[in-house]
Enzyme design. Structure first.
Site, short mmCIF file in Angstrom:
data_model
loop_
_atom_site.label_atom_id
_atom_site.label_comp_id
_atom_site.label_asym_id
_atom_site.label_seq_id
_atom_site.Cartn_x
_atom_site.Cartn_y
_atom_site.Cartn_z
N HIS A 1 -3.38 6.40 3.32
CA HIS A 1 -4.52 5.34 3.16
C HIS A 1 -3.72 4.00 3.96
CE1 HIS A 1 -6.16 1.85 0.20
NE2 HIS A 1 -6.99 2.71 -0.34
N ASP B 1 0.82 -1.18 0.00
CA ASP B 1 0.14 0.26 -0.01
C ASP B 1 0.64 1.40 -0.28
OD1 ASP B 1 -2.51 1.76 0.63
OD2 ASP B 1 -2.93 0.27 0.96
N SER C 1 -11.29 -0.57 -0.71
CA SER C 1 -9.90 -0.77 -0.03
C SER C 1 -9.94 -1.49 1.61
CB SER C 1 -9.06 0.68 -0.60
OG SER C 1 -8.80 0.89 -1.20
#
Ligand SMILES: *[C@@H]1O[C@H](CO)[C@@H](O)[C@H](O)[C@H]1NC(C)=O
Ligand SMILES: *[C@@H]1O[C@H](CO)[C@@H](O)[C@H](O)[C@H]1NC(C)=O
Ligand SMILES: *[C@@H]1O[C@H](CO)[C@@H](O)[C@H](O)[C@H]1NC(C)=O
Ligand SMILES: *[C@@H]1O[C@H](CO)[C@@H](O)[C@H](O)[C@H]1NC(C)=O
Length: 747
Positions: free
Chosen positions: A216, A147, A535
């Site tokens: 994120h 990620d 996600s």
């Protein structure tokens, strides 16, 4: 393609596939290619890299040129490299017998609390859920997160009370900008980063290390394996203990995505997968999209016993948008759980209506409400032009769409409209949309500036009030409340969640499973944030896989996937069918959520499993890494794989498919088949009773699908369930009847 939190503007997806273009020495343009060589054949990684340079030197003419153009070597889990090549050089390389494929690298960009209780994984210390307890909260399991990196100072990654890291761990703590050795711990046990080939412009404001500048990766990692943090909340909303699915599992960070929104490429993601295989992760969580032709990386991981979990994508509810559909991975759809954030709006006429927001700073004062009525109609999504020249200073602005958008892009509309209202000096924002799934975007609204989402009918109602009021129309917006449980209809497949069938593999059902992915609270830098997207659903499944792996260390990735799919729910707690949001809203089918909504405690003890020898995938692999021209025409349909689902996209004649189940429950057991046939299709199972005992742990049965309607149709859905009174083991069935002599008959 890209990171799958819905925060990324969807419009950016349109510009992703432009590959990197550079001018080569002879003025011919070069781009990044992935050269895939199959299994590692040379033992030591140093020798593997030397063999890559030997191969590339043959084409480029010298070792120096080879060194200069090679960006990544894949040398642990599989053999290959990423290099800057001209098209001509790529073609030459593809002719070498040891080269299995040469493909351009593709770019990727960006695309809790309550969710765990909702799934039955309660963290009540007196009475922890069976699965959490028996798996020791995933303590010895290592989850690799590919990620945007991680924020190690977050309370979610506190390693207090953790024991030694398993001796099998061979990972590294790579130092870099804002990251030294002390940033790895017994919780974050490894950290690596891959920046080669990423644009300078993107790297300019980045930490050249595993430190997460976007947020994120921190959010996904803490969702999969965050330690328990009491009293986490987003400004008082969604308050509770924040934690990951496997709160004691260890995290290995592989930063492959860079800059705001997370830009990466197949080259950086493959480098991460290659190292993760070497390092010894148990589970890989990827909240991003990988083009099918590069799914060999995940295949090598699965063949080494690593379960690979991918996001399905955020392009729903449009059919055939699901990505990451290789049969060996788990592809995750997003659902909404039983929590919402209602916000009361009181109009000047005392009428009270309800929207959704994350508005938390209640000034509670009434303000004028405004909608621009140029041309006699409400402004389409508050464009800059429409707001120009009108006085919205200090007013709450209502933005109504004129018509239903063909393609849903609520976030893009939302952010543009919000910016226009701010620029024009508005003091509040009410945004009407068809589906309320842009909620997390409102977290970006400034403190004290209320941003509220309402559905389209509510929006029209407010518009009517404004139109009909001769004096100054007013509205009061109150801070949001958090409601959970019975008052909310849940779960539902979120409208943004990408839908099947797969365009790469029509003969398997994708996505595989749905998990919570809407309004998920998890760590972001030193605080907590609410985000939505597949996600967010992906690390929920990765965390559950970690618990299952701790409980059943010998289970293969296929067995773990089977346990998850066959025990999923297709109804909610009230026994009502789970719905899928979209236009129109409908009962969810396997192309929305695969087997259904994840049910972790039942997955721990599934009764029977559909296992797959990982070598079987090789039959299906040729057409993924080679172009369709050289693809084997006597191709084995993927529905013959022993998957926990059956999809026949081209049912002309009766088809007989065999499946094999292994008993992992009580040794003596008798299972009966229950069939729910897809409309227009007859389904027969032979034998329809399976008797398991100490000598018979494995049974093979046949499923015959026959078309009974003569129609050139769309898919219809059914299921096959094996049940024994205690357990029911359900797989979804999809079939599409095609009529071969349709045109002959018309003539
Ligand atoms: C991480 O390393 C930096 C120095 O590079 C240090 O300031 C910081 O406190 C460290 N964080 C943790 C959680 O150890
Ligand atoms: C806002 O007003 C309502 C009554 O209209 C009251 O119950 C609430 O406590 C107020 N909230 C704040 C933050 O002042
Ligand atoms: C607003 O309209 C005026 C006059 O038409 C124009 O000159 C100005 O550039 C516009 N401003 C914006 C921000 O579009
Ligand atoms: C093509 O398929 C046939 C039949 O399944 C098989 O025997 C053959 O080995 C395959 N060829 C390649 C190149 O995979």
């Amino acid at each position: 393609m890209g990171l799958y939190s819905s925060r990324a503007p969807l419009a950016s997806a349109l510009v992703l596939c432009l590959c990197m273009l550079f001018l080569g020495v002879h003025g011919e343009s070069r781009r990044l290619y992935i050269v895939y060589l199959g299994d590692v054949k040379h033992g030591h990684p140093v020798d593997v890299v030397a063999s890559h340079h030997d191969l590339l030197s043959n084409v480029l003419g010298s070792k120096e040129d080879s060194l200069a153009s090679m960006l990544h070597n894949y040398k642990h889990g599989f053999s290959g490299f990423a290099a800057m090549l001209t098209e001509d050089q790529a073609t030459q390389l593809a002719d070498f017998p040891e080269v299995l494929s040469v493909q351009p690298s593709r770019r990727y960009t960006a695309k809790t609390t309550r969710s765990w209780d909702f799934l039955g994984l309660n963290l009540n210390h007196q009475m922890p859920s069976e699965l959490l307890h028996s798996s020791k909260y995933g303590e010895d399991i290592i989850i690799g997160v590919i990620d945007t990196g991680i924020w190690p100072e977050s309370r979610s990654f506190n390693d207090e009370g953790y024991g030694h890291v398993a001796a099998r761990w061979k990972g590294e703590c790579q130092v870099g900008q804002g990251w030294d050795r002390s940033n790895c711990s017994r919780k974050i046990i490894g950290a690596r980063f891959y920046s080669a080939g990423i644009d300078e412009e993107i790297l300019k404001d980045e930490y050249l290390s595993a430190r997460d500048s976007d947020g994120h990766g921190t959010h996904t990692a803490s969702t999969a394996a965050g330690s328990v943090v009491e009293a986490a909340s987003f400004h008082g909303l969604a308050a509770g203990a924040a934690r990951g699915g496997a709160p004691r599992a260890r995290i290995a960070v592989y930063k492959s995505l860079w800059g705001p929104g997370g830009h990466g490429s197949s080259a950086t993601v493959l480098a991460a997968i290659d190292d993760a295989i070497h390092d010894g992760v148990d589970v890989l969580s990827l909240s991003l999209a990988a083009p099918g032709e590069n799914s060999f990386g995940a295949l090598h991981a699965v063949q080494k016993g690593i379960t690979v979990v991918y996001a399905a994508g955020n392009d729903g509810p449009i059919p055939q948008t699901v990505e990451n559909t290789a049969p060996w991975v788990i592809t995750v759809a997003a659902s909404k759980v039983d929590r919402s954030f209602p916000t009361a709006i009181t109009l000047g006429n005392k009428q009270q209506i309800v929207g959704q927001s994350l508005y938390h700073q209640g000034k509670n004062s009434s303000r004028s409400i405004f909608t621009s009525l140029q041309d006699g109609g409400p402004v389409l999504r508050c464009t800059a032009d429409a707001l120009n020249g009108t006085d919205v200073k200090g007013k709450i602005v209502l933005c109504l769409p004129l018509e239903r958008p063909l393609v849903q892009m609520p976030l893009t509309f939302f952010s543009v409209a919000l910016q226009n209202v701010l620029d024009a000096g508005g003091s509040g924002f009410i945004f009407a949309q068809y589906e309320l799934d842009a909620l997390d975007a409102t977290a970006d609204c400034e403190e004290g500036f209320p941003c509220v989402l309402v559905d389209i009918n509510t929006g029209k109602l407010i518009g009517k009030y404004i139109d009909g009021t001769s004096s100054s129309p007013m509205a009061k917006i109150e801070p949001a409340r958090t409601i959970t449980g019975e008052e909310v209809l849940a779960p539902k497949v979120a409208s943004f969640s990408s839908r099947g069938p797969s365009t790469d593999f029509a003969d398997i059902i994708k996505p595989d499973i749905a998990a919570p992915g809407s309004n998920i609270i998890a760590a972001k830098k030193n605080s907590y944030a609410i985000l939505s997207g597949t996600s967010m659903a992906t690390p929920h499944v990765a965390g559950i896989v970690a618990l299952l792996k701790a409980l059943h260390p010998k289970w293969s990735p296929a067995a773990i996937k089977s346990a998850i799919v066959t025990t999923a729910s297709v109804t909610d707690e009230r026994g009502m069918p789970i719905l899928a949001e979209g236009l129109p809203r409908k009962v969810a089918d396997p192309f929305d959520y695969g087997g259904g909504h994840i049910s972790p405690n039942r997955a721990a003890d599934p009764g029977l499993i559909y296992d797959i020898d990982p070598r079987d995938y090789n039959y299906f692999f040729g057409c993924i890494i080679t172009t369709s021209a050289s693809c084997n025409s006597t191709w084995v349909p993927a529905y013959l794989l022993n998957l926990p689902s059956i999809s026949v996209p081209d049912l002309r004649y009766p088809v007989t498919i065999s499946r094999t189940v292994t008993n992992v429950g009580e040794v003596d057991a008798v299972y009966h088949a229950a069939i729910e046939s897809p409309a227009g299709v007859k389904v027969e199972v032979e034998p329809s009773v399976l008797i398991f005992n100490a000598a018979n742990k494995v049974h093979t049965f046949k499923v015959k699908l026959s078309p009974v309607w003569r129609l050139q149709g769309s898919f219809t859905f059914g299921s096959l369930t094996w049940y024994n009174g205690q357990k029911s083991v359900r797989i979804p069935i999809a079939a599409r009847i095609t009529v071969h002599d349709l045109f002959a008959e018309v003539a």
